[in-house]
Design a protein around this motif. Structure first.
Motif, short mmCIF file in Angstrom:
data_model
loop_
_atom_site.label_atom_id
_atom_site.label_comp_id
_atom_site.label_asym_id
_atom_site.label_seq_id
_atom_site.Cartn_x
_atom_site.Cartn_y
_atom_site.Cartn_z
N LEU A 153 -7.82 4.59 -8.16
CA LEU A 153 -6.87 5.96 -8.07
C LEU A 153 -6.49 6.21 -9.02
CD1 LEU A 153 -7.49 8.92 -6.38
CD2 LEU A 153 -5.31 8.42 -4.82
N GLY A 154 -5.55 5.57 -9.19
CA GLY A 154 -4.87 6.19 -10.65
C GLY A 154 -5.18 6.20 -11.74
N VAL A 155 -6.70 4.88 -11.44
CA VAL A 155 -8.50 5.75 -13.09
C VAL A 155 -8.89 6.28 -13.23
CG1 VAL A 155 -10.14 4.09 -13.55
CG2 VAL A 155 -7.43 2.77 -13.07
N LEU A 156 -8.68 6.87 -11.15
CA LEU A 156 -9.88 7.81 -11.13
C LEU A 156 -8.92 9.37 -12.01
CD1 LEU A 156 -12.94 8.67 -10.30
CD2 LEU A 156 -11.69 9.36 -8.17
N ARG A 157 -8.02 9.04 -11.17
CA ARG A 157 -7.68 10.60 -11.71
C ARG A 157 -7.19 10.34 -13.40
NH1 ARG A 157 -4.93 13.40 -8.13
NH2 ARG A 157 -4.13 12.14 -6.35
N LEU B 19 -5.24 -8.58 -1.86
CA LEU B 19 -4.19 -8.81 -0.67
C LEU B 19 -4.73 -7.82 0.60
CD1 LEU B 19 -1.13 -8.54 0.66
CD2 LEU B 19 -0.97 -6.00 -1.10
N GLY B 20 -6.24 -6.71 0.00
CA GLY B 20 -6.37 -5.40 1.44
C GLY B 20 -5.46 -4.71 1.16
N GLU B 21 -5.16 -4.41 2.48
CA GLU B 21 -4.23 -3.43 2.76
C GLU B 21 -5.07 -1.85 2.35
OE1 GLU B 21 -0.14 -3.70 1.66
OE2 GLU B 21 -0.70 -5.40 2.82
N GLY B 22 -5.85 -2.04 1.69
CA GLY B 22 -6.34 -0.85 0.72
C GLY B 22 -5.53 -0.62 -1.14
N SER B 23 -4.57 -1.63 -1.38
CA SER B 23 -3.91 -1.76 -2.31
C SER B 23 -5.58 -2.06 -3.20
CB SER B 23 -3.55 -3.00 -1.98
OG SER B 23 -3.94 -4.34 -1.77
N GLY B 24 -6.14 -2.57 -4.19
CA GLY B 24 -7.08 -2.33 -4.77
C GLY B 24 -7.77 -1.04 -5.43
N ALA B 25 -7.88 -0.46 -3.96
CA ALA B 25 -8.30 0.96 -4.44
C ALA B 25 -7.90 2.03 -4.74
CB ALA B 25 -9.46 1.23 -2.97
N ALA B 26 -6.10 1.94 -4.57
CA ALA B 26 -5.16 2.75 -4.58
C ALA B 26 -4.81 2.90 -6.19
CB ALA B 26 -3.82 2.29 -3.47
N VAL B 27 -5.18 1.40 -6.33
CA VAL B 27 -4.62 1.12 -7.67
C VAL B 27 -6.02 1.73 -8.80
CG1 VAL B 27 -4.44 -0.80 -9.80
CG2 VAL B 27 -3.23 -0.76 -7.49
N ILE C 227 0.76 -1.57 0.04
CA ILE C 227 0.08 -0.01 -0.03
C ILE C 227 0.55 1.53 -0.14
CG2 ILE C 227 -0.32 0.28 2.32
CD1 ILE C 227 -2.58 1.21 -0.08
N ASN C 228 1.87 1.44 0.75
CA ASN C 228 2.71 2.33 0.62
C ASN C 228 3.48 2.58 -0.14
OD1 ASN C 228 3.66 0.10 3.49
ND2 ASN C 228 3.74 2.87 3.83
N GLN C 229 3.38 1.73 -1.74
CA GLN C 229 4.20 2.32 -2.83
C GLN C 229 3.36 2.70 -3.78
OE1 GLN C 229 7.63 1.51 -2.15
NE2 GLN C 229 6.53 0.28 -0.16
N LEU C 230 2.10 1.93 -3.10
CA LEU C 230 0.65 2.38 -4.62
C LEU C 230 0.36 3.65 -3.92
CD1 LEU C 230 -0.64 -1.55 -4.62
CD2 LEU C 230 0.01 -0.35 -6.73
N CYS C 231 -0.01 3.85 -3.01
CA CYS C 231 -0.67 5.38 -2.61
C CYS C 231 0.38 6.56 -3.18
CB CYS C 231 -0.20 5.37 -1.20
SG CYS C 231 -1.78 4.85 -0.51
N ARG C 232 2.20 6.21 -3.17
CA ARG C 232 3.09 6.55 -3.95
C ARG C 232 2.81 7.37 -5.72
NH1 ARG C 232 7.15 3.96 -1.66
NH2 ARG C 232 7.97 3.41 -4.87
N ALA C 233 2.60 5.56 -5.71
CA ALA C 233 2.72 5.57 -7.40
C ALA C 233 1.20 6.63 -7.62
CB ALA C 233 1.89 4.36 -7.70
#
Length: 338
Positions: free
Chosen positions: A314-318, A304-312, A107-113
């Motif tokens: 977010l990139g689509v939403l952007r 995985l959980g952690e918010g990982s899929g939601a963070a990915v 999740i740290n890496q995905l939020c950064r991305a």
């Protein structure tokens, strides 16, 4: 101070929907009209157009933006682990929280991305909830405390909120909540979580069935006390706080979506501002999304959980908003057909 700071009873949650803001229909209609004027065939961007219009409605502007995205991961421990539903000890929850804090998790890496500011909130990890096969998970006061803590973590300046969770045993909690709200057989809702074998899967289904039978007849927000966990209640608090602030939400996978099932049971409109980031590999998630009428943004075979899929997601939403705001209209580009 949070919008929910004066909440004194779980019974009051269903009535909140009539006091909370809804989507701005005029802004959504203006965004839809803009989409129809952009240099592309009508509906050629598919779901990206729908996402831009959704964001316009909840931000109250035809040209929505994401300058500030917040990600919250709530962590809790569960007494149901005493039933042998997970191959890992509960100490892993705290160890993973430390990993989040150190920046070493997915999740740290995905939020950064994806450009999200991540906060991790550990909820009394040294005090697991009660075993739901033997007693209610929490008292009403404990649930309200977790709801308030979730609400209090929301940044009022965020323009979108990404939600996730961590907690050994919480896929069993998710299955129990989904089963209690939407019925079917317990086996319909259980999956392998962090990797249980076939024997463990059978045990997990039995645990879910016994827990839901023990608390039969309980509905709505009270299910958080009967069958939930602190991270599930905190997720609900964050969802409600975001709604009060007209902040759109991206829920993560099965566990995060199931955490909101008690809100859906109380009044489905409480989740109108929520998107679901992805369809989890957990088998119950597809059924849960169907029951809740939610279409996931992505399907990447993640679990995985952690918010990982939601963070990915977010990139689509952007990406949807970049097209919505940055593309030229037919008139601006001098292209025939607009």
């Amino acid at each position: 101070m949070t919008i929910l700071s004066d909440l004194t009873s779980l019974d009051a949650l269903p009535g909140l929907v009539d006091t909370l803001p809804g989507a701005d229909v005029a802004a959504a209609q203006a965004a839809s009209a803009r989409q129809d004027s952009l240099t592309k065939p009508p509906r050629a961007l598919g779901r990206l157009e729908e996402l831009a219009i959704f964001m316009a409605g909840w931000q109250g502007t035809p040209r929505p933006v994401i300058d500030r995205a917040q990600a919250l991961v709530f962590a809790g421990n569960h007494g149901v682990c005493a039933q042998g539903v997970n191959p890992f000890p509960q100490e892993v929850t705290a160890q993973m929280v430390a990993n989040f804090d150190a920046g070493g998790a997915a999740i740290n890496q995905l939020c950064r991305a994806s450009g999200a500011d991540l906060s991790v909130i550990a909820l009394d990890l040294d005090r697991p909830t009660a075993d739901i096969t033997e007693a209610p998970a929490m008292s009403a006061d404990e649930v309200l405390d977790a709801i308030r803590r979730g609400a209090g973590a929301v940044d009022a300046d965020a323009q979108v909120l990404v939600l996730g969770e961590m907690g050994i045993g919480n896929s069993t909690i998710a299955a129990a909540l989904a089963h209690a709200v939407f019925g079917g057989a317990a086996a319909d809702w259980v999956g392998r979580g962090t990797g249980v074998d076939d024997e463990g899967l059978t045990r997990k289904a039995d645990v879910v069935a016994r827990a839901v039978e023990r608390h039969a007849g309980i509905r709505g927000a009270a299910l958080l006390a009967a069958l939930g966990g602190r991270e599930q209640a905190a997720i609900c608090g964050a969802v409600l706080q975001a709604r009060a602030l007209s902040i759109p939400v991206i829920l993560d996978g099965f566990i995060c979506t199931a955490a909101t099932a008690p809100l859906f049971d109380a009044d489905p409109r409480l989740l109108d501002h929520c998107l679901v980031g992805h369809a989890s590999r957990e088998p119950g998630h597809t059924r849960l999304l169907h029951e809740m009428g939610k279409a996931p943004i992505l399907a990447l075979d993640m679990a995985l959980g952690e918010g990982s899929g939601a963070a990915v997601a977010l990139g689509v939403l952007r990406a949807a908003l970049e097209c919505h705001n940055g593309m030229a209209t037919f008139a601006e580009a001098g292209v025939a057909g607009g």
